[in-house]
Design a protein around this motif. Sequence first.
Motif, PDB file in Angstrom:
ATOM      1  N   LEU A   1      38.479  44.006  40.111  1.00 52.35           N
ATOM      2  CA  LEU A   1      38.143  44.210  41.528  1.00 52.35           C
ATOM      3  C   LEU A   1      37.010  43.273  41.985  1.00 52.35           C
ATOM      4  O   LEU A   1      36.363  43.548  42.989  1.00 52.35           O
ATOM      5  CB  LEU A   1      37.738  45.665  41.790  1.00 52.35           C
ATOM      6  CG  LEU A   1      38.849  46.702  41.696  1.00 52.35           C
ATOM      7  CD1 LEU A   1      38.342  48.078  42.111  1.00 52.35           C
ATOM      8  CD2 LEU A   1      40.055  46.317  42.549  1.00 52.35           C
ATOM      9  N   GLU A   2      36.795  42.177  41.262  1.00 50.52           N
ATOM     10  CA  GLU A   2      35.732  41.244  41.660  1.00 50.52           C
ATOM     11  C   GLU A   2      36.014  40.673  43.045  1.00 50.52           C
ATOM     12  O   GLU A   2      35.119  40.557  43.867  1.00 50.52           O
ATOM     13  CB  GLU A   2      35.592  40.095  40.647  1.00 50.52           C
ATOM     14  CG  GLU A   2      35.067  40.526  39.281  1.00 50.52           C
ATOM     15  CD  GLU A   2      36.126  41.241  38.449  1.00 50.52           C
ATOM     16  OE1 GLU A   2      37.334  41.038  38.717  1.00 50.52           O
ATOM     17  OE2 GLU A   2      35.751  42.029  37.553  1.00 50.52           O
ATOM     18  N   ASP A   3      37.252  40.302  43.284  1.00 51.57           N
ATOM     19  CA  ASP A   3      37.585  39.691  44.571  1.00 51.57           C
ATOM     20  C   ASP A   3      38.700  40.440  45.304  1.00 51.57           C
ATOM     21  O   ASP A   3      39.403  39.884  46.134  1.00 51.57           O
ATOM     22  CB  ASP A   3      37.985  38.216  44.370  1.00 51.57           C
ATOM     23  CG  ASP A   3      39.106  38.076  43.356  1.00 51.57           C
ATOM     24  OD1 ASP A   3      39.544  39.113  42.792  1.00 51.57           O
ATOM     25  OD2 ASP A   3      39.563  36.954  43.114  1.00 51.57           O
ATOM     26  N   LYS A   4      38.875  41.727  44.933  1.00 51.13           N
ATOM     27  CA  LYS A   4      39.912  42.551  45.568  1.00 51.13           C
ATOM     28  C   LYS A   4      39.350  43.925  45.837  1.00 51.13           C
ATOM     29  O   LYS A   4      38.390  44.348  45.191  1.00 51.13           O
ATOM     30  CB  LYS A   4      41.107  42.746  44.615  1.00 51.13           C
ATOM     31  CG  LYS A   4      42.043  41.597  44.509  1.00 51.13           C
ATOM     32  CD  LYS A   4      43.211  42.003  43.620  1.00 51.13           C
ATOM     33  CE  LYS A   4      44.094  40.802  43.347  1.00 51.13           C
ATOM     34  NZ  LYS A   4      44.867  40.965  42.138  1.00 51.13           N
ATOM     35  N   THR A   5      39.991  44.660  46.737  1.00 50.85           N
ATOM     36  CA  THR A   5      39.641  46.065  46.940  1.00 50.85           C
ATOM     37  C   THR A   5      40.658  46.930  46.173  1.00 50.85           C
ATOM     38  O   THR A   5      41.762  46.460  45.847  1.00 50.85           O
ATOM     39  CB  THR A   5      39.711  46.429  48.434  1.00 50.85           C
ATOM     40  OG1 THR A   5      41.080  46.336  48.855  1.00 50.85           O
ATOM     41  CG2 THR A   5      38.835  45.513  49.272  1.00 50.85           C
ATOM     42  N   PRO A   6      40.319  48.198  45.943  1.00 49.88           N
ATOM     43  CA  PRO A   6      41.322  49.094  45.345  1.00 49.88           C
ATOM     44  C   PRO A   6      42.580  49.159  46.210  1.00 49.88           C
ATOM     45  O   PRO A   6      43.698  49.255  45.688  1.00 49.88           O
ATOM     46  CB  PRO A   6      40.613  50.449  45.315  1.00 49.88           C
ATOM     47  CG  PRO A   6      39.163  50.133  45.321  1.00 49.88           C
ATOM     48  CD  PRO A   6      39.006  48.862  46.117  1.00 49.88           C
ATOM     49  N   GLU A   7      42.372  49.092  47.534  1.00 53.28           N
ATOM     50  CA  GLU A   7      43.516  49.152  48.448  1.00 53.28           C
ATOM     51  C   GLU A   7      44.443  47.953  48.223  1.00 53.28           C
ATOM     52  O   GLU A   7      45.666  48.095  48.233  1.00 53.28           O
ATOM     53  CB  GLU A   7      43.020  49.188  49.902  1.00 53.28           C
ATOM     54  CG  GLU A   7      42.372  50.516  50.315  1.00 53.28           C
ATOM     55  CD  GLU A   7      40.912  50.677  49.906  1.00 53.28           C
ATOM     56  OE1 GLU A   7      40.372  49.803  49.183  1.00 53.28           O
ATOM     57  OE2 GLU A   7      40.302  51.690  50.304  1.00 53.28           O
ATOM     58  N   ASP A   8      43.839  46.752  48.016  1.00 56.08           N
ATOM     59  CA  ASP A   8      44.658  45.558  47.706  1.00 56.08           C
ATOM     60  C   ASP A   8      45.500  45.818  46.453  1.00 56.08           C
ATOM     61  O   ASP A   8      46.687  45.478  46.395  1.00 56.08           O
ATOM     62  CB  ASP A   8      43.767  44.340  47.397  1.00 56.08           C
ATOM     63  CG  ASP A   8      43.001  43.824  48.597  1.00 56.08           C
ATOM     64  OD1 ASP A   8      43.441  44.060  49.734  1.00 56.08           O
ATOM     65  OD2 ASP A   8      41.947  43.176  48.383  1.00 56.08           O
ATOM     66  N   LEU A   9      44.830  46.392  45.443  1.00 53.65           N
ATOM     67  CA  LEU A   9      45.493  46.585  44.153  1.00 53.65           C
ATOM     68  C   LEU A   9      46.631  47.614  44.265  1.00 53.65           C
ATOM     69  O   LEU A   9      47.720  47.417  43.733  1.00 53.65           O
ATOM     70  CB  LEU A   9      44.466  47.043  43.125  1.00 53.65           C
ATOM     71  CG  LEU A   9      44.739  46.615  41.709  1.00 53.65           C
ATOM     72  CD1 LEU A   9      44.437  45.136  41.540  1.00 53.65           C
ATOM     73  CD2 LEU A   9      43.884  47.427  40.746  1.00 53.65           C
ATOM     74  N   LEU A  10      46.343  48.711  44.970  1.00 58.15           N
ATOM     75  CA  LEU A  10      47.371  49.757  45.116  1.00 58.15           C
ATOM     76  C   LEU A  10      48.561  49.214  45.910  1.00 58.15           C
ATOM     77  O   LEU A  10      49.719  49.436  45.536  1.00 58.15           O
ATOM     78  CB  LEU A  10      46.772  50.985  45.800  1.00 58.15           C
ATOM     79  CG  LEU A  10      45.730  51.744  44.962  1.00 58.15           C
ATOM     80  CD1 LEU A  10      44.977  52.765  45.816  1.00 58.15           C
ATOM     81  CD2 LEU A  10      46.370  52.429  43.757  1.00 58.15           C
ATOM     82  N   ALA A  11      48.275  48.469  46.972  1.00 55.05           N
ATOM     83  CA  ALA A  11      49.361  47.869  47.765  1.00 55.05           C
ATOM     84  C   ALA A  11      50.151  46.875  46.907  1.00 55.05           C
ATOM     85  O   ALA A  11      51.380  46.823  46.967  1.00 55.05           O
ATOM     86  CB  ALA A  11      48.786  47.189  49.002  1.00 55.05           C
TER      87      ALA A  11
END
Length: 184
Positions: free
Chosen positions: A147-157
């Motif tokens: 998650l250095e350059d992403k949000t949890p929301e980015d990852l879940l999507a």
Amino acid sequence: MMPNHSIDGYAIVSDNHCIADADGNMPECLKNDADWAYFQAALDAATLTVVGRKGHEANPNHKNRRRLILSRSLAALEQRPDGWWWNPAGQDWANVLQQVAPEGGAIAVPGGRDVFDLFLQPGYTSFHLARAEGAQVPGGTKLFSGLEDKTPEDLLAGHGLQPDPTRWLDQENRISMTIWRRPV
Ligand SMILES: NC(=O)c1ccc[n+]([C@@H]2O[C@H](COP(=O)([O-])OP(=O)(O)OC[C@H]3O[C@@H](n4cnc5c(N)ncnc54)[C@H](OP(=O)(O)O)[C@@H]3O)[C@@H](O)[C@H]2O)c1
């Protein structure tokens, strides 16, 4: 995953996406009664709760729920007085499910981080993401690795989940809830 099981993640995070502080403990800013009640109701309804070894030790299983504890200290899968213990390197998930929760149902995943990472594959059916809006946890443990350059929301999507509308669990204390779901 067998078709009659769901895998449902539960977490509360700070604005900088942390679940624990720099010492690995749950910070006060992430403790909230409404979130706790929501989480406990979900665990009550679940067939099985999957936790990391540290979370298991920090939160003993007083309610005697069926619990699966992840640890690298054993070879594969063992049933012990305090729950089922599992090392994913020694036994695959489908096999674990057949032994531990053959009747199906909801598998609740309350983390921590490496456990949350693990269930990105085979994939969450839903992820219940609470946010303590305005809270910062400097140097803390993030919800997922990467998650250095992403949000949890980015990852879940990115893993195929879609969000329900965000609502307040506790508006006065600014605790929001977004349920991410896998489309059927
Ligand atoms: N805010 C939230 O929603 C939330 C959610 C969860 C946890 N927390 C907080 O986070 C802290 C604990 O989380 P944590 O991430 O430090 O620890 P944790 O996930 O509870 O436990 C970590 C341990 O679990 C085992 N483990 C994890 N992944 C594994 C894998 N893939 N294979 C085998 N074993 C594995 C290892 O045990 P061994 O060392 O025995 O090998 C590892 O040391 C606590 O303060 C807790 O309150 C907060």
